[in-house]
Design an enzyme around this catalytic site. Structure first.
Site, PDB file in Angstrom:
ATOM      1  N   SER A   1       0.869  -1.186   0.000  1.00 24.58           N
ATOM      2  CA  SER A   1       0.000   0.000   0.000  1.00 24.58           C
ATOM      3  C   SER A   1       0.896   1.223   0.000  1.00 24.58           C
ATOM      4  O   SER A   1       2.036   1.156   0.491  1.00 24.58           O
ATOM      5  CB  SER A   1      -0.850   0.009   1.265  1.00 24.58           C
ATOM      6  OG  SER A   1      -1.442   1.284   1.463  1.00 24.58           O
TER       7      SER A   1
ATOM      8  N   TYR B   1      -1.730  -1.551  10.288  1.00 24.05           N
ATOM      9  CA  TYR B   1      -1.836  -1.693   8.830  1.00 24.05           C
ATOM     10  C   TYR B   1      -0.608  -1.115   8.129  1.00 24.05           C
ATOM     11  O   TYR B   1       0.026  -1.785   7.308  1.00 24.05           O
ATOM     12  CB  TYR B   1      -3.104  -0.967   8.343  1.00 24.05           C
ATOM     13  CG  TYR B   1      -3.310  -1.018   6.845  1.00 24.05           C
ATOM     14  CD1 TYR B   1      -3.894  -2.134   6.246  1.00 24.05           C
ATOM     15  CD2 TYR B   1      -2.916   0.037   6.028  1.00 24.05           C
ATOM     16  CE1 TYR B   1      -4.077  -2.184   4.874  1.00 24.05           C
ATOM     17  CE2 TYR B   1      -3.098  -0.010   4.652  1.00 24.05           C
ATOM     18  CZ  TYR B   1      -3.682  -1.119   4.085  1.00 24.05           C
ATOM     19  OH  TYR B   1      -3.867  -1.176   2.720  1.00 24.05           O
TER      20      TYR B   1
HETATM   21  N1  LIG Z   1      -8.307  -0.161  -2.245  1.00 27.02           N
HETATM   22  C1  LIG Z   1      -7.247   0.574  -2.004  1.00 27.02           C
HETATM   23  O1  LIG Z   1      -7.238   1.793  -2.247  1.00 27.02           O
HETATM   24  C2  LIG Z   1      -5.996  -0.046  -1.436  1.00 27.02           C
HETATM   25  C3  LIG Z   1      -4.943   0.823  -1.124  1.00 27.02           C
HETATM   26  C4  LIG Z   1      -3.776   0.277  -0.612  1.00 27.02           C
HETATM   27  C5  LIG Z   1      -3.652  -1.102  -0.457  1.00 27.02           C
HETATM   28  N2  LIG Z   1      -4.707  -1.925  -0.757  1.00 27.02           N
HETATM   29  C6  LIG Z   1      -4.487  -3.364  -0.565  1.00 27.02           C
HETATM   30  O2  LIG Z   1      -5.033  -4.093  -1.635  1.00 27.02           O
HETATM   31  C7  LIG Z   1      -5.413  -5.396  -1.177  1.00 27.02           C
HETATM   32  C8  LIG Z   1      -6.841  -5.686  -1.633  1.00 27.02           C
HETATM   33  O3  LIG Z   1      -7.700  -4.755  -1.003  1.00 27.02           O
HETATM   34  P1  LIG Z   1      -9.088  -4.265  -1.620  1.00 27.02           P
HETATM   35  O4  LIG Z   1      -9.070  -2.801  -1.606  1.00 27.02           O
HETATM   36  O5  LIG Z   1      -9.382  -4.982  -2.863  1.00 27.02           O
HETATM   37  O6  LIG Z   1     -10.072  -4.705  -0.419  1.00 27.02           O
HETATM   38  P2  LIG Z   1     -11.319  -5.702  -0.370  1.00 27.02           P
HETATM   39  O7  LIG Z   1     -11.762  -5.644   1.032  1.00 27.02           O
HETATM   40  O8  LIG Z   1     -12.262  -5.384  -1.470  1.00 27.02           O
HETATM   41  O9  LIG Z   1     -10.664  -7.132  -0.704  1.00 27.02           O
HETATM   42  C9  LIG Z   1      -9.886  -7.853   0.222  1.00 27.02           C
HETATM   43  C10 LIG Z   1     -10.213  -9.324   0.063  1.00 27.02           C
HETATM   44  O10 LIG Z   1      -9.375 -10.066   0.962  1.00 27.02           O
HETATM   45  C11 LIG Z   1     -10.171 -11.060   1.566  1.00 27.02           C
HETATM   46  N3  LIG Z   1      -9.577 -11.486   2.837  1.00 27.02           N
HETATM   47  C12 LIG Z   1      -9.594 -10.844   4.033  1.00 27.02           C
HETATM   48  N4  LIG Z   1      -8.987 -11.583   4.963  1.00 27.02           N
HETATM   49  C13 LIG Z   1      -8.552 -12.712   4.361  1.00 27.02           C
HETATM   50  C14 LIG Z   1      -7.845 -13.858   4.796  1.00 27.02           C
HETATM   51  N5  LIG Z   1      -7.481 -14.006   6.072  1.00 27.02           N
HETATM   52  N6  LIG Z   1      -7.553 -14.820   3.888  1.00 27.02           N
HETATM   53  C15 LIG Z   1      -7.941 -14.701   2.598  1.00 27.02           C
HETATM   54  N7  LIG Z   1      -8.629 -13.644   2.122  1.00 27.02           N
HETATM   55  C16 LIG Z   1      -8.917 -12.655   3.000  1.00 27.02           C
HETATM   56  C17 LIG Z   1     -11.537 -10.418   1.748  1.00 27.02           C
HETATM   57  O11 LIG Z   1     -12.556 -11.390   1.954  1.00 27.02           O
HETATM   58  C18 LIG Z   1     -11.665  -9.669   0.438  1.00 27.02           C
HETATM   59  O12 LIG Z   1     -12.259 -10.476  -0.557  1.00 27.02           O
HETATM   60  C19 LIG Z   1      -5.245  -5.388   0.345  1.00 27.02           C
HETATM   61  O13 LIG Z   1      -4.034  -6.013   0.694  1.00 27.02           O
HETATM   62  C20 LIG Z   1      -5.192  -3.912   0.673  1.00 27.02           C
HETATM   63  O14 LIG Z   1      -4.496  -3.629   1.843  1.00 27.02           O
HETATM   64  C21 LIG Z   1      -5.873  -1.425  -1.235  1.00 27.02           C
END
Ligand SMILES: NC(=O)c1ccc[n+]([C@@H]2O[C@H](COP(=O)([O-])OP(=O)(O)OC[C@H]3O[C@@H](n4cnc5c(N)ncnc54)[C@H](O)[C@@H]3O)[C@@H](O)[C@H]2O)c1
Length: 278
Positions: A142, A155
């Site tokens: 991130s 986080y």
């Molecule tokens: N959306 C953003 O702007 C953003 C920014 C920085 C980083 N991220 C990172 O991107 C990645 C995806 O996030 P997203 O935004 O798509 O969020 P999201 O919540 O839409 O997706 C996350 C997915 O991970 C799954 N998950 C949670 N715990 C789990 C576990 N223990 N085992 C397996 N699966 C699990 C959830 O069920 C969900 O389907 C994450 O690592 C997040 O930190 C996202």
């Protein structure tokens, strides 16, 4: 036309939602077979059903070493190998008002999923890949792991550690033909923000709060547009495909430039530092 990932097998953790689901869809479009690994069984199964025989869903908690090992075995037995591992699953944990009031109550859970999950996925994928001609491992961090920030203490620490771990792993597995790269998303439209900022609000207040935060982030980013899962999926495709065959230990923010800073219209420096042309 042949897809860029024709003949490749991939695993995408957290593949049922948001960024992970975007990666799954693009990889399948490019010819890959993909195992969707997630704790959200209904969502994961419905995505696998939508995308058809090129995908399979396996309920997996990435913080559990036994389940991650079984996940790699499943991809190999179901689709005949593993060439691309995307360790994307992540949670924000609760947002806390201040460090002095912090009880670190969600530390173990956040670190277990965001950091240990990535480490287990990297190790187990590399174990298979090192004995089978190499591969590409893509870990999702991130911009919160690059730029210091308050509130999401566990986080941000977990995401910074993902970057350091991934670069270190790249050193060891490179000689086996395995590349390890990191994507650092910033402000991609997915459900994660609702979980981070507004879980205890009514749906209307939640929507208002998210709109405000997004407007704030967009205004401060150089490109001033909202990112979507397709944007991170394109970065993952680059790292998964042979286009990046000489690229490892790399960190790619996908954030509209946010990690570099804000445009002059926001920080006002242009007026202060501009000089008449000589
Ligand atoms: N959306 C953003 O702007 C953003 C920014 C920085 C980083 N991220 C990172 O991107 C990645 C995806 O996030 P997203 O935004 O798509 O969020 P999201 O919540 O839409 O997706 C996350 C997915 O991970 C799954 N998950 C949670 N715990 C789990 C576990 N223990 N085992 C397996 N699966 C699990 C959830 O069920 C969900 O389907 C994450 O690592 C997040 O930190 C996202």
């Amino acid at each position: 036309m042949t897809g860029e990932l024709e003949g490749k097998v991939a695993i995408v953790t957290g593949g049922a939602s948001g960024i992970g689901a975007g990666i799954v869809k693009l990889f399948v479009k490019e010819g890959a077979k993909v195992v969707i690994a997630d704790v959200d069984q209904p969502l994961g199964e419905s995505l696998a059903a939508e995308l058809g025989a090129s995908t399979a869903f396996l309920k997996t908690d990435v913080a559990d070493a036994t389940q991650v090992r079984a996940l790699v075995d499943h991809a190999v037995s179901k689709f005949g190998g593993l060439h691309v591992m995307v360790n994307n699953a992540g949670i924000s944990g609760a947002r806390h008002p201040g460090l002095l009031a912090e009880d670190f109550g969600d530390f173990q859970r956040v670190m277990g999923i965001n950091l240990l999950g990535v480490m287990l996925g990297t190790r187990d994928a590399a174990r298979h890949m090192s004995a089978n001609g190499g591969g590409s491992i893509i870990n999702v961090s991130s911009i919160g792991g690059i730029t210091p920030g308050t509130g999401l203490w566990a986080y941000n620490a977990s995401k910074a550690a993902v970057i350091h771990f991934s670069k270190s792993a790249a050193l060891e597995v490179g000689p086996h033909g395995i590349r390890v790269n990191v994507i650092a998303p910033g402000n991609i439209e997915t459900p994660i923000m609702a979980r981070a900022f507004a879980d205890n609000l009514s749906p209307e207040d939640q929507a208002k709060m998210i709109e405000k935060i997004r407007a704030f982030l967009i205004a401060r980013s150089p490109m001033q547009v909202q990112g979507v899962p397709e944007d991170t999926a394109q970065a993952a495709l680059f790292f998964a495909s042979d286009r990046s065959r000489f690229v490892t230990a790399n960190l790619m923010p996908v954030d509209g430039g946010m990690v570099a800073g804000s445009p002059p219209s926001v920080n006002g420096f242009r007026d202060t530092v501009s000089r008449p042309a000589s």
